[in-house]
Design a protein around this motif. Structure first.
Motif, PDB file in Angstrom:
ATOM      1  N   ARG A  32       0.849  -0.970  -0.183  1.00 25.06           N
ATOM      2  CA  ARG A  32       0.381   0.067  -0.024  1.00 25.06           C
ATOM      3  C   ARG A  32       1.077   1.572   0.164  1.00 25.06           C
ATOM      4  O   ARG A  32       0.680   2.731  -0.396  1.00 25.06           O
ATOM      5  N   SER A  33       1.397   1.273   0.798  1.00 25.42           N
ATOM      6  CA  SER A  33       2.506   2.655   0.855  1.00 25.42           C
ATOM      7  C   SER A  33       3.053   2.250  -1.162  1.00 25.42           C
ATOM      8  O   SER A  33       3.584   1.832  -1.354  1.00 25.42           O
ATOM      9  N   TYR A  34       3.551   4.370  -0.974  1.00 28.91           N
ATOM     10  CA  TYR A  34       3.825   4.305  -1.837  1.00 28.91           C
ATOM     11  C   TYR A  34       5.243   3.918  -2.628  1.00 28.91           C
ATOM     12  O   TYR A  34       5.229   3.367  -4.355  1.00 28.91           O
ATOM     13  N   VAL A  35       6.717   4.502  -2.065  1.00 29.68           N
ATOM     14  CA  VAL A  35       7.371   3.835  -2.938  1.00 29.68           C
ATOM     15  C   VAL A  35       7.774   2.403  -2.844  1.00 29.68           C
ATOM     16  O   VAL A  35       8.006   1.642  -3.588  1.00 29.68           O
ATOM     17  N   ALA A  36       6.842   1.428  -1.840  1.00 29.92           N
ATOM     18  CA  ALA A  36       7.371  -0.323  -1.732  1.00 29.92           C
ATOM     19  C   ALA A  36       5.991  -0.300  -3.001  1.00 29.92           C
ATOM     20  O   ALA A  36       6.634  -1.258  -3.736  1.00 29.92           O
ATOM     21  N   TRP A  37       5.391   0.514  -3.452  1.00 32.71           N
ATOM     22  CA  TRP A  37       4.391  -0.081  -4.588  1.00 32.71           C
ATOM     23  C   TRP A  37       4.824   0.110  -5.795  1.00 32.71           C
ATOM     24  O   TRP A  37       5.413  -0.910  -6.513  1.00 32.71           O
ATOM     25  N   HIS A  38       5.709   1.221  -5.773  1.00 30.77           N
ATOM     26  CA  HIS A  38       6.593   1.002  -7.263  1.00 30.77           C
ATOM     27  C   HIS A  38       7.535   0.487  -7.371  1.00 30.77           C
ATOM     28  O   HIS A  38       8.071   0.097  -8.338  1.00 30.77           O
ATOM     29  N   VAL A  39       8.919   0.439  -6.460  1.00 28.88           N
ATOM     30  CA  VAL A  39       9.440  -0.656  -6.284  1.00 28.88           C
ATOM     31  C   VAL A  39       8.374  -2.068  -6.863  1.00 28.88           C
ATOM     32  O   VAL A  39       9.308  -3.042  -7.653  1.00 28.88           O
ATOM     33  N   TRP A  40       7.160  -3.324  -6.368  1.00 29.31           N
ATOM     34  CA  TRP A  40       7.284  -4.083  -6.921  1.00 29.31           C
ATOM     35  C   TRP A  40       6.064  -3.809  -7.645  1.00 29.31           C
ATOM     36  O   TRP A  40       6.602  -4.934  -8.919  1.00 29.31           O
ATOM     37  N   ALA A  41       6.010  -3.186  -7.988  1.00 23.52           N
ATOM     38  CA  ALA A  41       5.209  -2.255  -9.774  1.00 23.52           C
ATOM     39  C   ALA A  41       6.581  -2.720 -11.008  1.00 23.52           C
ATOM     40  O   ALA A  41       6.243  -3.205 -11.846  1.00 23.52           O
ATOM     41  N   GLU A  42       7.170  -1.762 -10.815  1.00 23.19           N
ATOM     42  CA  GLU A  42       9.231  -1.820 -11.372  1.00 23.19           C
ATOM     43  C   GLU A  42       9.393  -3.628 -11.355  1.00 23.19           C
ATOM     44  O   GLU A  42       9.747  -4.251 -12.860  1.00 23.19           O
ATOM     45  N   GLN A  43       9.381  -4.251 -10.494  1.00 25.28           N
ATOM     46  CA  GLN A  43       9.784  -5.363 -10.783  1.00 25.28           C
ATOM     47  C   GLN A  43       8.550  -6.843 -11.543  1.00 25.28           C
ATOM     48  O   GLN A  43       8.446  -7.914 -11.885  1.00 25.28           O
ATOM     49  N   MET A  44       7.014  -6.433 -10.894  1.00 29.04           N
ATOM     50  CA  MET A  44       6.224  -6.756 -11.234  1.00 29.04           C
ATOM     51  C   MET A  44       6.205  -7.170 -13.067  1.00 29.04           C
ATOM     52  O   MET A  44       5.902  -7.742 -13.376  1.00 29.04           O
ATOM     53  N   GLY A  45       6.444  -5.844 -13.444  1.00 32.25           N
ATOM     54  CA  GLY A  45       6.132  -5.685 -14.871  1.00 32.25           C
ATOM     55  C   GLY A  45       7.241  -5.990 -15.940  1.00 32.25           C
ATOM     56  O   GLY A  45       7.384  -6.091 -17.396  1.00 32.25           O
TER      57      GLY A  45
ATOM     58  N   LEU B 119      13.613 -14.448 -11.456  1.00 28.56           N
ATOM     59  CA  LEU B 119      13.143 -13.215 -10.794  1.00 28.56           C
ATOM     60  C   LEU B 119      13.120 -13.429  -9.264  1.00 28.56           C
ATOM     61  O   LEU B 119      12.627 -14.595  -8.139  1.00 28.56           O
ATOM     62  N   PRO B 120      14.420 -12.968  -8.089  1.00 25.87           N
ATOM     63  CA  PRO B 120      14.467 -12.944  -7.019  1.00 25.87           C
ATOM     64  C   PRO B 120      13.134 -12.579  -6.409  1.00 25.87           C
ATOM     65  O   PRO B 120      12.896 -11.897  -7.365  1.00 25.87           O
ATOM     66  N   PRO B 121      12.872 -12.841  -5.438  1.00 26.74           N
ATOM     67  CA  PRO B 121      11.648 -11.868  -4.982  1.00 26.74           C
ATOM     68  C   PRO B 121      11.811 -10.902  -4.793  1.00 26.74           C
ATOM     69  O   PRO B 121      12.641 -10.160  -4.447  1.00 26.74           O
ATOM     70  N   VAL B 122      10.568 -10.032  -4.653  1.00 26.91           N
ATOM     71  CA  VAL B 122      11.065  -8.508  -4.455  1.00 26.91           C
ATOM     72  C   VAL B 122      10.646  -8.301  -3.142  1.00 26.91           C
ATOM     73  O   VAL B 122      10.137  -8.657  -1.971  1.00 26.91           O
ATOM     74  N   GLU B 123      11.418  -7.400  -2.821  1.00 28.35           N
ATOM     75  CA  GLU B 123      11.888  -6.448  -1.646  1.00 28.35           C
ATOM     76  C   GLU B 123      10.992  -5.970  -1.593  1.00 28.35           C
ATOM     77  O   GLU B 123      11.121  -5.037  -2.105  1.00 28.35           O
ATOM     78  N   TYR B 124      10.379  -5.714  -0.559  1.00 28.64           N
ATOM     79  CA  TYR B 124       9.092  -4.266  -0.186  1.00 28.64           C
ATOM     80  C   TYR B 124       9.151  -3.230   1.382  1.00 28.64           C
ATOM     81  O   TYR B 124       9.055  -3.075   0.900  1.00 28.64           O
TER      82      TYR B 124
ATOM     83  N   GLY C 129     -12.722  -1.819 -13.399  1.00 30.17           N
ATOM     84  CA  GLY C 129     -12.015  -1.204 -13.816  1.00 30.17           C
ATOM     85  C   GLY C 129     -11.497  -0.359 -14.148  1.00 30.17           C
ATOM     86  O   GLY C 129      -9.989  -0.344 -14.906  1.00 30.17           O
ATOM     87  N   LEU C 130     -10.450  -1.031 -12.704  1.00 38.96           N
ATOM     88  CA  LEU C 130      -8.947  -1.386 -12.247  1.00 38.96           C
ATOM     89  C   LEU C 130      -7.902  -1.927 -12.503  1.00 38.96           C
ATOM     90  O   LEU C 130      -8.774  -2.796 -12.792  1.00 38.96           O
ATOM     91  N   PHE C 131      -7.181  -1.609 -13.105  1.00 41.22           N
ATOM     92  CA  PHE C 131      -5.451  -2.325 -13.412  1.00 41.22           C
ATOM     93  C   PHE C 131      -5.540  -3.093 -12.256  1.00 41.22           C
ATOM     94  O   PHE C 131      -4.138  -3.099 -11.887  1.00 41.22           O
ATOM     95  N   ARG C 132      -5.910  -4.410 -11.467  1.00 43.20           N
ATOM     96  CA  ARG C 132      -5.728  -4.809 -10.460  1.00 43.20           C
ATOM     97  C   ARG C 132      -5.050  -6.431 -10.113  1.00 43.20           C
ATOM     98  O   ARG C 132      -4.722  -6.930  -9.104  1.00 43.20           O
ATOM     99  N   ILE C 133      -4.980  -6.678 -11.715  1.00 44.16           N
ATOM    100  CA  ILE C 133      -5.596  -8.394 -12.338  1.00 44.16           C
ATOM    101  C   ILE C 133      -3.638  -8.273 -12.696  1.00 44.16           C
ATOM    102  O   ILE C 133      -3.575  -7.406 -14.046  1.00 44.16           O
ATOM    103  N   TRP C 134      -2.500  -9.023 -12.320  1.00 44.16           N
ATOM    104  CA  TRP C 134      -1.527  -9.370 -12.753  1.00 44.16           C
ATOM    105  C   TRP C 134      -1.421 -10.568 -12.999  1.00 44.16           C
ATOM    106  O   TRP C 134      -1.492 -11.642 -12.592  1.00 44.16           O
ATOM    107  N   ALA C 135      -0.575 -11.061 -14.693  1.00 41.97           N
ATOM    108  CA  ALA C 135      -0.924 -12.136 -14.862  1.00 41.97           C
ATOM    109  C   ALA C 135       0.816 -13.128 -15.636  1.00 41.97           C
ATOM    110  O   ALA C 135       1.420 -12.050 -15.797  1.00 41.97           O
TER     111      ALA C 135
END
Length: 104
Positions: free
Chosen positions: A17-30, A56-61, A42-48
């Motif tokens: 939920r936190s701003y910086v952690a979400w951006h780090v996570w989203a970059e790795q997920m992408g 890749l190693p797990p994301v560090e939150y 209608g939100l982009f909330r599903i990642w496949a």
């Protein structure tokens, strides 16, 4: 007014939920996943996961605090200087919001 809960929330990918952690996570997920729009909200909330995704190693939150790496920025109870600063700001914002509410 708040939006009603999504009827397909069980399909949403859990994210920080936190701003910086979400951006780090989203970059790795992408790098390994594709994002899809939820048909319920209608939100982009599903990642496949992509079939050709690299391993890749797990994301560090953990949020990069200025002087420490003591918490994830979401768990209450951290007493570091950075978390205390953020809590003071949130408290001021909530006090300002309640003082602006009209009285009945």
């Amino acid at each position: 007014m708040t939006d009603p809960p999504c009827p397909h929330a069980w399909q949403h990918t859990a994210a920080p939920r936190s701003y910086v952690a979400w951006h780090v996570w989203a970059e790795q997920m992408g790098r390994t996943h594709t994002q899809h729009r939820c048909s319920g909200c209608g939100l982009f909330r599903i990642w496949a996961r992509r079939p050709d995704a690299p391993n890749l190693p797990p994301v560090e939150y953990r949020v990069m605090h200025k002087e420490c790496l003591c918490c994830d920025g979401e768990t209450p109870g951290c007493d570091c200087r950075w978390c205390r600063h953020n809590l003071r700001i949130l408290d001021r914002l909530s006090q300002a919001a309640t003082s602006k509410e009209p009285t009945s």
